[in-house]
Design a protein around this motif. Structure first.
Motif, PDB file in Angstrom:
ATOM      1  N   LYS A  74       0.926  -1.353   0.078  1.00 48.35           N
ATOM      2  CA  LYS A  74       0.122   0.202  -0.029  1.00 48.35           C
ATOM      3  C   LYS A  74       0.785   1.253   0.045  1.00 48.35           C
ATOM      4  O   LYS A  74       0.489   2.357   0.186  1.00 48.35           O
ATOM      5  CB  LYS A  74      -0.846   0.003   1.178  1.00 48.35           C
ATOM      6  CG  LYS A  74      -1.991  -1.123   1.133  1.00 48.35           C
ATOM      7  CD  LYS A  74      -2.863  -0.968   2.347  1.00 48.35           C
ATOM      8  CE  LYS A  74      -4.078  -2.147   1.925  1.00 48.35           C
ATOM      9  NZ  LYS A  74      -5.210  -2.128   2.627  1.00 48.35           N
ATOM     10  N   VAL A 122       5.785  -1.367  -2.892  1.00 54.09           N
ATOM     11  CA  VAL A 122       5.007  -0.617  -3.457  1.00 54.09           C
ATOM     12  C   VAL A 122       3.616  -1.203  -4.101  1.00 54.09           C
ATOM     13  O   VAL A 122       3.718  -2.152  -4.850  1.00 54.09           O
ATOM     14  CB  VAL A 122       5.457   0.038  -4.576  1.00 54.09           C
ATOM     15  CG1 VAL A 122       4.974   0.982  -5.498  1.00 54.09           C
ATOM     16  CG2 VAL A 122       6.736   1.045  -3.886  1.00 54.09           C
ATOM     17  N   GLY A 123       2.306  -0.689  -3.833  1.00 56.19           N
ATOM     18  CA  GLY A 123       1.242  -0.998  -4.614  1.00 56.19           C
ATOM     19  C   GLY A 123       1.090  -0.679  -5.801  1.00 56.19           C
ATOM     20  O   GLY A 123       0.801  -1.509  -6.655  1.00 56.19           O
ATOM     21  N   GLU A 124       1.180   0.676  -6.172  1.00 54.01           N
ATOM     22  CA  GLU A 124       1.468   1.219  -7.442  1.00 54.01           C
ATOM     23  C   GLU A 124       2.157   2.526  -7.402  1.00 54.01           C
ATOM     24  O   GLU A 124       2.102   3.254  -6.550  1.00 54.01           O
ATOM     25  CB  GLU A 124      -0.074   1.393  -8.007  1.00 54.01           C
ATOM     26  CG  GLU A 124      -0.952   2.495  -7.421  1.00 54.01           C
ATOM     27  CD  GLU A 124      -2.214   2.452  -8.279  1.00 54.01           C
ATOM     28  OE1 GLU A 124      -2.456   1.695  -9.110  1.00 54.01           O
ATOM     29  OE2 GLU A 124      -2.961   3.183  -7.967  1.00 54.01           O
ATOM     30  N   ALA A 158      -6.614   6.105  -5.310  1.00 57.99           N
ATOM     31  CA  ALA A 158      -6.095   5.139  -4.455  1.00 57.99           C
ATOM     32  C   ALA A 158      -6.189   5.377  -3.119  1.00 57.99           C
ATOM     33  O   ALA A 158      -6.222   4.666  -2.381  1.00 57.99           O
ATOM     34  CB  ALA A 158      -4.903   5.069  -5.066  1.00 57.99           C
ATOM     35  N   ASP A 207      -6.430   1.896  -1.171  1.00 55.65           N
ATOM     36  CA  ASP A 207      -5.340   0.961  -2.103  1.00 55.65           C
ATOM     37  C   ASP A 207      -3.955   1.572  -1.726  1.00 55.65           C
ATOM     38  O   ASP A 207      -2.939   0.903  -2.084  1.00 55.65           O
ATOM     39  CB  ASP A 207      -5.827   1.012  -3.467  1.00 55.65           C
ATOM     40  CG  ASP A 207      -7.052   0.145  -3.800  1.00 55.65           C
ATOM     41  OD1 ASP A 207      -6.734  -1.087  -3.554  1.00 55.65           O
ATOM     42  OD2 ASP A 207      -8.141   0.584  -4.090  1.00 55.65           O
ATOM     43  N   ARG A 213     -10.991  -1.024 -12.220  1.00 52.46           N
ATOM     44  CA  ARG A 213     -10.255  -0.679 -11.048  1.00 52.46           C
ATOM     45  C   ARG A 213     -11.068  -0.176  -9.876  1.00 52.46           C
ATOM     46  O   ARG A 213     -10.713  -0.762  -8.977  1.00 52.46           O
ATOM     47  CB  ARG A 213      -9.581   0.703 -11.582  1.00 52.46           C
ATOM     48  CG  ARG A 213      -8.766   1.539 -10.682  1.00 52.46           C
ATOM     49  CD  ARG A 213      -7.988   2.766 -11.273  1.00 52.46           C
ATOM     50  NE  ARG A 213      -7.373   3.423 -10.022  1.00 52.46           N
ATOM     51  CZ  ARG A 213      -6.210   3.186  -9.551  1.00 52.46           C
ATOM     52  NH1 ARG A 213      -5.433   2.315 -10.053  1.00 52.46           N
ATOM     53  NH2 ARG A 213      -6.085   4.034  -8.653  1.00 52.46           N
ATOM     54  N   SER A 252     -10.946  -2.740  -6.314  1.00 54.17           N
ATOM     55  CA  SER A 252     -10.392  -1.917  -5.388  1.00 54.17           C
ATOM     56  C   SER A 252     -10.438  -2.257  -3.867  1.00 54.17           C
ATOM     57  O   SER A 252     -11.533  -3.222  -3.613  1.00 54.17           O
ATOM     58  CB  SER A 252     -10.664  -0.319  -5.365  1.00 54.17           C
ATOM     59  OG  SER A 252     -11.671  -0.052  -4.656  1.00 54.17           O
ATOM     60  N   GLN A 253      -9.922  -1.959  -2.877  1.00 59.60           N
ATOM     61  CA  GLN A 253     -10.090  -2.243  -1.500  1.00 59.60           C
ATOM     62  C   GLN A 253     -11.556  -2.295  -0.827  1.00 59.60           C
ATOM     63  O   GLN A 253     -11.941  -2.713  -0.144  1.00 59.60           O
ATOM     64  CB  GLN A 253      -9.036  -1.840  -0.556  1.00 59.60           C
ATOM     65  CG  GLN A 253      -7.636  -1.917  -0.776  1.00 59.60           C
ATOM     66  CD  GLN A 253      -7.304  -3.444  -0.596  1.00 59.60           C
ATOM     67  OE1 GLN A 253      -7.757  -4.015   0.111  1.00 59.60           O
ATOM     68  NE2 GLN A 253      -6.136  -3.801  -1.410  1.00 59.60           N
ATOM     69  N   TYR A 260      -4.808  -4.579  -7.013  1.00 59.94           N
ATOM     70  CA  TYR A 260      -3.961  -4.056  -8.180  1.00 59.94           C
ATOM     71  C   TYR A 260      -2.894  -4.995  -8.325  1.00 59.94           C
ATOM     72  O   TYR A 260      -1.959  -5.033  -7.452  1.00 59.94           O
ATOM     73  CB  TYR A 260      -3.905  -2.768  -8.198  1.00 59.94           C
ATOM     74  CG  TYR A 260      -5.074  -1.867  -7.967  1.00 59.94           C
ATOM     75  CD1 TYR A 260      -6.370  -2.149  -8.348  1.00 59.94           C
ATOM     76  CD2 TYR A 260      -4.953  -0.763  -7.386  1.00 59.94           C
ATOM     77  CE1 TYR A 260      -7.393  -1.314  -8.479  1.00 59.94           C
ATOM     78  CE2 TYR A 260      -5.929   0.011  -7.175  1.00 59.94           C
ATOM     79  CZ  TYR A 260      -7.136  -0.271  -7.484  1.00 59.94           C
ATOM     80  OH  TYR A 260      -8.252   0.284  -7.336  1.00 59.94           O
ATOM     81  N   GLY A 282      -2.862  -2.749 -12.936  1.00 61.73           N
ATOM     82  CA  GLY A 282      -1.819  -3.435 -12.710  1.00 61.73           C
ATOM     83  C   GLY A 282      -0.534  -3.091 -11.630  1.00 61.73           C
ATOM     84  O   GLY A 282       0.127  -3.913 -11.520  1.00 61.73           O
ATOM     85  N   GLY A 283      -1.333  -2.133 -10.702  1.00 60.27           N
ATOM     86  CA  GLY A 283      -0.488  -1.969  -9.744  1.00 60.27           C
ATOM     87  C   GLY A 283       0.997  -1.310  -9.818  1.00 60.27           C
ATOM     88  O   GLY A 283       1.005  -0.583 -10.986  1.00 60.27           O
ATOM     89  N   ALA A 284       1.999  -2.075  -9.727  1.00 56.85           N
ATOM     90  CA  ALA A 284       3.260  -1.611 -10.004  1.00 56.85           C
ATOM     91  C   ALA A 284       4.036  -2.507 -11.193  1.00 56.85           C
ATOM     92  O   ALA A 284       5.136  -2.273 -11.702  1.00 56.85           O
ATOM     93  CB  ALA A 284       4.299  -1.697  -8.837  1.00 56.85           C
ATOM     94  N   SER A 285       3.226  -3.448 -11.514  1.00 51.58           N
ATOM     95  CA  SER A 285       3.763  -4.264 -12.837  1.00 51.58           C
ATOM     96  C   SER A 285       3.916  -3.384 -14.104  1.00 51.58           C
ATOM     97  O   SER A 285       3.058  -2.703 -14.198  1.00 51.58           O
ATOM     98  CB  SER A 285       2.772  -5.420 -12.997  1.00 51.58           C
ATOM     99  OG  SER A 285       2.231  -5.852 -11.671  1.00 51.58           O
TER     100      SER A 285
END
Lengths: 392, 304
Positions: free
Chosen positions: A190, A241-243, A254, A259, B150, B154-155, B173, B254-257
């Protein structure tokens, strides 16, 4: 009879093809006739429109919030209709300016020198901008807004990249960046961070305070060893890191949904979240922070130079400068702007000492910007490559 | 014989004009007619499509001046070597391939029963309704659908609300979210070719199989499957190649991908390194060509 549908379709294709060719040739002729050039000597008649490339929240005409509007008054006074496009990172701005579609750009210190080097912007004749006089002297003629004593634009405002946290999850208000680095594991999945190579400097600022043996003097002048330390720190952070964000609306969402609960942010994001009742807070951590000092510049080969000058003068005026910088959450560049906003002290407006503690975004180049001559620093191309490696 | 000929109507007076002359000329010159018809579309195909692709190939062998961002047109293999040997590109290529394969498998598994029901079970009326239902999501914008996912994922989204009473959690994500969203986005492109393929399987074959004692499963495995395999592969070409090039969905959910598309995007959009971006863009092109080469013998390309 059987051939009729066929011919009709071919006709449509021909039409489509011709239209496309027309569009293509139109695109081809647009880019000509620019390049380098000198500052304007005098102003002529207003062209009736001006196209601006800006950070989000810098050119507000009331469409996001009816109370936030410093464009309409400009349009009424000058007759120049404003069209604007926003961008999320300095790299995006540098790239968009290559299209030649914009008359005016507001750029941070990590973009200005690149724009000048690529001859995408021209020097600005500050005598044609009456409001330039009111700008703080400590912002004028700096290494990020002038070259060889020639000014390339009007300083806009400056501020720091802050630490945002969700007050429900991070119950104790953080005072250090360690919540996103050494303690990031507590909020794993997060944590959020700014999606740009320039974020490596944030890690360097943290290392300046926590690993003094590396001897980092300036987060934008990192030699190979210092740079590697910063990259390693970010690779460790990556696991939590989440994003990453570069679109500020994405970060707002977020934090609203939970998130993301901790990470870098801008004051303007906090302002939006606050107005929507989200439980978030921001803090300027004790290690200091990276930040920005922005400059309004005029494009090389601008199609509407007179309206562009008029906009530079308008945005430097105390009223507009106060409204714009206050909305974005940064210190104004014009001393008189503080008469139009009440929070100048919170941003330490005009406090040259405080301003010097923010590490303003600067493009890292091989020739160390901190003045060292015995080593070669890591340049921005390597920062970019490393940033992709970090994200993996 | 000549007496049977009908009386001829008098012809209208000839109008002399450009259009008239032109059509008279074209009527007697079939080759000119063909050239006139095909010049513009061919120009489009060659210049806008093939030349653009060739330029992409060529750009991969150039380099970029790191400070001014101008492209220098000196031949160099650096980008190709970087892309082939860099561990970053290998990891991301494998991840992208994995996502594309997962999306394809999920889509085929979802599409087969739906397409079978549409083609063989539903009444003609129901069939039309189902085709419309399958097509409907295509009318909504790609971005809207990705952002909808999205918020679903989400949470505090609807998925968390649905599964939390049973002890489940939203995947959040990341890559699973990317696979879910891409599977949703490309599902119609997989259903339609399979549906079309199943429609072409004559009902009499199914009945014959039943008459000869074939139960449902052997009938599907030995009769239906071999007949629709080209159609299934045609569907996978869509989902596989579309997933391979995607960068927006992974950016949103995709989050951090990162996927290959993101690397191309950051190299064009952020790093301003067009040559390296072109070199990276060659990876999915090569993979797709490889895939098409593998499946060309199955007749799948006739089902597209």
């Amino acid at each position: 009879m059987k051939r009729n549908p066929l011919t009709a379709r071919s006709g449509a294709t021909v039409g489509l093809a011709i239209a496309s060719i027309a569009v293509l040739t139109a695109c081809g002729t647009q880019s000509g006739g620019s390049g380098g050039g000198d500052a304007a000597e005098e102003l002529g008649e207003m062209e009736g429109q001006v196209s601006i490339l800006a950070w989000p929240g810098y050119v507000e005409d009331g469409s996001n919030d009816p109370a936030v509007d410093w464009v309409s008054s400009f349009e009424e006074e000058t007759g120049c209709e404003v069209t604007s496009k926003t961008y999320g990172t300095s790299d995006e701005a540098v790239n968009l300016m290559k299209s030649g579609d914009y008359d005016v750009v507001v750029a941070s210190g990590d973009a200005t020198l690149r724009l000048i080097a690529a001859e995408d912007v021209v020097p600005v004749n500050t005598d044609l901008i009456p409001n330039y006089e009111g700008i703080y002297d400590f912002l004028k003629d700096k290494e990020w807004n002038s070259v060889d004593g020639e000014s390339y634009g009007v300083p806009h405002g400056y501020g720091a990249n802050l630490l945002m946290y969700n007050t429900e999850v991070v119950t104790e208000a953080p005072t250090s960046w360690d919540v996103v680095f050494d303690r990031a594991g507590e909020f794993t999945g997060k944590v959020t961070a700014y999606d740009s190579p320039i974020y490596i400097a944030d890690a360097a600022v943290y290392l300046m305070a926590h690993q003094p043996e590396l001897g980092i003097e300036n987060p934008y002048a990192l030699d190979e060893e210092q740079f590697q330390a910063a990259v390693d720190l970010l690779k460790e952070q990556r696991q939590h890191v989440g994003e990453y964000w570069s679109d500020y609306l994405k970060e707002i969402q977020a934090f609203q949904t939970g998130d993301s609960v901790v990470g870098t942010t801008w004051q303007v994001i906090q302002n939006v979240l606050e107005s929507e009742g989200a439980s978030t807070g921001v803090v300027l951590p004790e290690e200091g922070a990276t930040g920005w000092s922005d400059t309004w510049m005029i494009a090389a080969g601008a199609e509407n130079p007179n309206c562009a000058y008029a906009w530079l003068d308008h945005i430097a005026s105390p009223e507009a400068n106060a409204a714009a910088t206050s909305y974005f959450g940064e210190a104004p560049s014009n001393d008189a702007a503080c008469e139009f906003r009440e929070d100048c002290e919170a941003y330490h407006a005009g406090d040259a000492d405080y301003a010097s503690q923010i590490w303003y975004w600067t493009t890292p180049i091989a020739e160390c910007v901190d003045g060292r001559t015995d080593v070669e620093c890591v340049d921005y191309a390597a920062w970019t490559a490393a940033w992709q490696e970090i994200k993996g | 014989m000549t007496t049977n000929a009908p009386t001829r109507h008098p012809l209208p007076a000839r109008r002399a004009g450009f259009a008239r002359k032109g059509s008279a000329f074209l009527a007697t010159h079939p080759r000119a007619r063909l050239a006139f018809l095909l010049t513009a579309p061919l120009f489009w195909l060659v210049v806008v499509y093939v030349v653009a692709l060739a330029l992409l190939l060529v750009t991969a062998f150039w380099s970029v001046d790191s400070f001014t961002g101008e492209i220098t047109t000196e031949w160099t293999m650096d980008n190709i070597i970087t892309v082939l040997t860099g561990s970053l590109y290998q990891t991301v290529t494998l991840r992208t391939l994995g996502v594309a394969l997962a999306v394809t498998i999920v889509d085929v598994l979802l599409a087969l029963p739906i397409a079978f029901y549409m083609a063989k079970v539903a009444s003609p009326r129901m069939q039309r309704i189902l085709v419309i239902l399958v097509l409907t999501p295509l009318w909504a914008s790609y971005l809207v659908k990705a952002y909808a996912w999205r918020s679903v994922l989400s949470q505090d989204g609807i998925l968390e609300w649905l599964v939390s009473p049973f002890g489940g959690h939203t995947p959040g994500y990341g890559l699973p979210a990317t696979i879910i969203t891409l599977s949703y986005l490309w599902l119609p492109y997989v259903i339609l070719p399979i549906y079309a393929g199943l429609e072409r399987v004559p009902d009499s074959l199914l009945e014959a199989s039943g008459d000869l004692g074939g139960r449902a499963w052997p009938t599907i495995r030995l009769v239906v499957f071999p007949l629709v395999l080209p159609a299934i592969i045609a569907g996978t070409i869509f989902s596989f190649s579309l997933s391979l090039g995607d960068y927006i969905t992974v950016n949103i959910v995709g989050g951090a991908s990162q996927m290959l598309g993101n690397l191309v995007y950051t190299n064009v959009g952020a790093a301003n390194n067009l040559p390296l971006a072109s070199a990276i863009a060659l990876i999915p092109i090569v993979i797709i060509f490889g895939y098409l080469f593998l499946v060309r013998r199955t007749g799948a390309l006739d089902n597209l």
